[in-house]
Write an enzyme that holds these catalytic residues in place. Structure first.
Site, PDB file in Angstrom:
ATOM      1  N   SER A 101       0.852  -1.190   0.000  1.00 57.32           N
ATOM      2  CA  SER A 101       0.000   0.000   0.000  1.00 57.32           C
ATOM      3  C   SER A 101       0.890   1.243   0.000  1.00 57.32           C
ATOM      4  O   SER A 101       1.702   1.407  -0.904  1.00 57.32           O
ATOM      5  CB  SER A 101      -0.966  -0.047   1.182  1.00 57.32           C
ATOM      6  OG  SER A 101      -2.010   0.882   1.025  1.00 57.32           O
ATOM      7  N   GLU A 153      -8.750  -4.548  -4.756  1.00 61.39           N
ATOM      8  CA  GLU A 153      -8.208  -3.834  -3.604  1.00 61.39           C
ATOM      9  C   GLU A 153      -9.308  -3.183  -2.773  1.00 61.39           C
ATOM     10  O   GLU A 153      -9.415  -3.396  -1.565  1.00 61.39           O
ATOM     11  CB  GLU A 153      -7.228  -2.755  -4.088  1.00 61.39           C
ATOM     12  CG  GLU A 153      -6.043  -3.276  -4.877  1.00 61.39           C
ATOM     13  CD  GLU A 153      -4.901  -3.749  -4.010  1.00 61.39           C
ATOM     14  OE1 GLU A 153      -5.023  -3.702  -2.772  1.00 61.39           O
ATOM     15  OE2 GLU A 153      -3.878  -4.179  -4.579  1.00 61.39           O
ATOM     16  N   HIS A 208      -7.712  -5.506  -0.586  1.00 61.64           N
ATOM     17  CA  HIS A 208      -6.543  -4.836  -0.033  1.00 61.64           C
ATOM     18  C   HIS A 208      -6.126  -5.511   1.267  1.00 61.64           C
ATOM     19  O   HIS A 208      -6.960  -5.802   2.126  1.00 61.64           O
ATOM     20  CB  HIS A 208      -6.905  -3.370   0.219  1.00 61.64           C
ATOM     21  CG  HIS A 208      -5.743  -2.439   0.335  1.00 61.64           C
ATOM     22  ND1 HIS A 208      -4.803  -2.283  -0.665  1.00 61.64           N
ATOM     23  CD2 HIS A 208      -5.362  -1.584   1.326  1.00 61.64           C
ATOM     24  CE1 HIS A 208      -3.926  -1.371  -0.307  1.00 61.64           C
ATOM     25  NE2 HIS A 208      -4.229  -0.941   0.906  1.00 61.64           N
TER      26      HIS A 208
END
Length: 521
Positions: A203, A334, A439
Site C-alpha cells: 500500500s 483492492e 486490499h
C-alpha cells in the site's frame, strides 16, 4: 534453504551495532520446522523526533553504554490504533523514540554467516497511519528460509510529510533513507549482506519503495524492489503548501515551524483530515472518490526538486533505478468492497452513470466494460468499487512498467549499464469472508504467517497454506537471487503471475485496465 549455524538458545542473543550492543530474544521456528531465529525489537536508528528535533531531519542515534534490551517493540509514530479502518493488526505504542527498526535473523552474529540476503519492509497506512509492530510483519518465515528481515518506522501525517517553509521537506522520506543507511552500516552484524538488500512494502509502503526506486539519492541503499499494492504517491508542492496553510488556519497558528511545533501531535491528527477537505465541505462520496483518484493523497512524498527531484514516473522514464530488478502487482479487488454497504441504494442507478460521477469519462466507459466483462456483469456498487481498484492500483502497475520500459530504452541508447527486468503478478484468491481478493489480504501470504493473529477475520478459518507456501517461496527466491521464478514482463509477452488456487501464468494480466489509460486493451 541456506545452511544455518546452531546457536545456544539458552543465552539471549547479543549483537554489537555501531551505536552499541543490543540484546534480543530467541523464538521457536514458525510451524515447528527449521532452526530458531532471533528478534531484536525497537532498535533506535535516530534520536527521538521531539522538542528541537520535531520537524527536523532525522539525527542518527547517539551511542549508548552497556547492553540495550531489544525485546519489546519500540514506540510507534502511529498514535491511535485504527482497528476499524485497517484490516492489518497494527498496534500503537506510546513513547517518544519512534524512529526504530525491528530485526529478525536466523544468524545473529556476523562470524556465523557468509552474509544472508536482506529484506527491508516499509508498512502502509496512507502515509498517515500504520505500524511496524504488526505481528504480520514478523520475519520468522523469511528467517526460516535464510533471509534477514527488517521492518522500519517513519514519521507519519503532517509531522512526516507536511510542507513547512522553514523546515526540511519530506521528513518521512528522510527517515526511510536514514533507516536504510542504518541497515547498510549494521546488518552484517546480524548476519545479513548489505550488498543484497531488497526493499519491500505494501500500500503506502509499496508507494514508498517506488519513490525510493526513482530517487537518485537512494540508489546505493538497495539492490532490488518488491512492491505490493503500491501506487505512486507524488505530491505537488502547491498542493502541500495549500494543506499546510489550511491546517494553520484551522489551528489558529502561523504556518511556520514554530507555529506547528506549538501544536501537540494529537491536535495535528485532529486537524489534518479536516484540512484535506475542500473549503465547501467533504462533498458527496462519489465526488470525493473522483477527486482522490484524480489528485491522489495530499500527504505523502512531495516533489521538492532536490531529494525527490521529479515525478517518480518521469524518473523511471529517464532510467533512474533501471538497474534494479522489480516485482510489482496488486490484488484483483483492492477496494471493491468499499461500496458494498450502499448496494441497496445503488441497485436502481445505472453503473455507467455512477462511473461518470466517479470521474470516468464517457468515451472510456464503453471500452472499459468491453475489456472487463466480469465488471460489466456486476451490480452498480460492485462495478464502481472495482473501478476504484483499477484506477488507483491496477493502472499503477501499467504506468510503472511502461515507464520502466521507456527508461530501459533510454539507458540502452545512452550506453548505460544493462537494465534489470520487471516481473508482474496479480493476487486473485478471494477471501471467503469478504468475497474479494481485497486490499491487505495478500500480506499474510507474503509473510507466510497464516498462524498469526486476526487472520481468520480477513482470510477465513482455513486459508490455503499451499498458496502461502507458493507466494512466500517465490518472494524468497526474488529476495535471494534478484530473479523472480516466473517469466519476466516484457512489452510483447506481458507475462503475469496469478496467485490463486491454483496459480498460473497468463499473458497481459492487466490488459483490462488499459482503457483507463486511454490505450487499447
Amino acid at each position: 534453504m541456506t545452511e544455518q549455524t546452531v546457536f545456544d538458545t539458552t543465552v539471549a542473543p547479543e549483537v554489537r551495532t555501531a551505536a552499541g550492543v543490543v540484546r534480543g530474544l530467541w523464538r521457536s521456528p514458525r510451524g515447528g520446522h527449521g532452526l530458531p531465529s532471533a528478534a531484536f525489537h525497537g532498535i533506535p536508528f535516530a534520536e527521538a523526533p521531539v522538542g528541537p528535533l520535531r520537524f527536523a531531519a532525522p539525527v542518527p542515534h547517539a551511542p549508548w553504554e552497556g547492553v540495550r534490551d531489544a525485546i519489546e517493540m519500540g514506540p510507534t509514530p502511529q498514535r491511535q490504533t485504527l482497528a476499524e479502518i485497517t484490516l492489518i493488526p497494527e498496534p500503537s505504542i506510546e513513547g517518544d523514540s519512534t524512529l526504530n527498526v525491528n530485526v529478525f535473523t536466523p544468524t545473529p552474529a556476523s562470524a556465523a554467516s557468509a552474509g544472508l540476503p536482506v529484506m527491508v519492509y516499509i508498512h502502509g497506512g496512507g502515509y498517515t497511519a500504520g505500524s511496524p509492530a504488526s505481528p504480520w510483519y514478523d520475519g520468522a518465515s523469511f528467517n526460516r528460509d535464510g533471509v534477514v528481515t527488517v521492518s522500519i518506522s517513519y514519521r507519519l501525517g503532517f509531522d512526516g510529510f507536511g510542507c513547512i517553509d522553514d523546515a526540511p521537506d519530506n521528513r518521512g522520506v528522510l527517515d526511510w533513507l536514514l533507516a536504510l543507511e542504518w541497515v547498510q552500516q549494521n546488518i552484517a552484524a546480524f548476519g545479513g549482506d548489505p550488498e543484497r538488500v531488497t526493499i519491500s512494502g505494501q500500500s503506502a509502503g509499496g508507494g514508498a519503495v517506488l519513490t525510493l526506486l526513482g530517487m537518485e539519492a537512494a540508489q546505493h541503499l538497495f539492490t532490488g524492489v518488491y512492491c505490493i499494492s503500491g501506487a505512486v504517491g507524488d505530491v505537488q508542492r502547491p498542493r502541500a503548501q495549500q494543506l499546510a496553510r489550511r491546517l494553520a488556519e484551522l489551528a489558529g497558528v502561523p504556518a511556520t515551524r514554530e507555529g506547528f511545533a506549538s501544536l501537540s501531535e494529537e491536535r495535528i491528527l485532529e486537524l489534518q483530515q479536516k484540512a484535506q477537505e475542500p473549503a465547501d465541505g467533504p462533498g458527496k462520496p462519489l465526488e470525493m472518490l473522483g477527486r482522490m483518484i484524480a489528485e491522489g493523497l495530499a500527504l505523502g512524498p512531495m516533489i521538492d526538486g532536490e531529494l525527490v527531484q521529479r515525478a517518480t514516473l518521469e524518473s523511471f522514464k529517464l532510467g533512474v533505478g533501471a538497474d534494479k530488478p522489480l516485482v510489482l502487482g496488486a490484488t484483483d479487488d483492492e477496494f471493491s468492497m468499499a461500496l458494498d454497504e450502499a448496494k441497496g441504494k445503488l441497485r436502481f442507478i445505472p453503473k455507467s452513470f455512477m462511473l461518470g460521477k466517479a470521474g470516468l469519462a464517457k468515451a472510456k466507459r464503453k471500452a472499459y466494460f468491453a475489456a472487463n466483462p466480469d465488471v460489466a456483469r456486476r451490480d452498480t456498487a460492485g462495478a464502481v468499487g472495482r473501478y476504484m481498484t483499477d484506477a488507483m492500483f491496477r493502472t499503477a502497475v501499467l504506468k510503472v512498467t511502461d515507464a520502466r520500459e521507456a527508461g530501459a530504452a533510454a539507458a540502452a541508447k545512452s550506453g548505460a549499464t544493462a537494465s534489470a527486468p520487471t516481473w508482474v503478478y496479480r493476487f486473485s484468491w478471494a477471501s471467503p469472508v469478504y468475497k474479494y481478493a481485497m486490499h491487505c489480504l495478500d500480506v499474510p501470504f507474503f509473510f507466510d504467517c497464516l498462524d498469526s493473529v486476526k487472520i481468520d477475520a480477513v482470510a477465513g478459518a482455513n486459508p490455503p497454506q499451499a498458496l502461502a507456501d507458493e507466494l512466500h517461496a517465490e518472494a524468497v527466491a526474488f529476495v535471494s537471487t534478484g530473479v523472480a521464478p516466473w517469466p519476466k514482463y516484457t512489452d510483447n509477452a506481458r507475462a503475469t503471475r496469478v496467485f490463486d488456487v491454483p496459480s498460473s501464468v497468463i499473458a497481459d494480466g492487466y490488459g483490462g485496465v488499459r482503457p483507463l489509460l486511454g490505450a487499447a486493451a
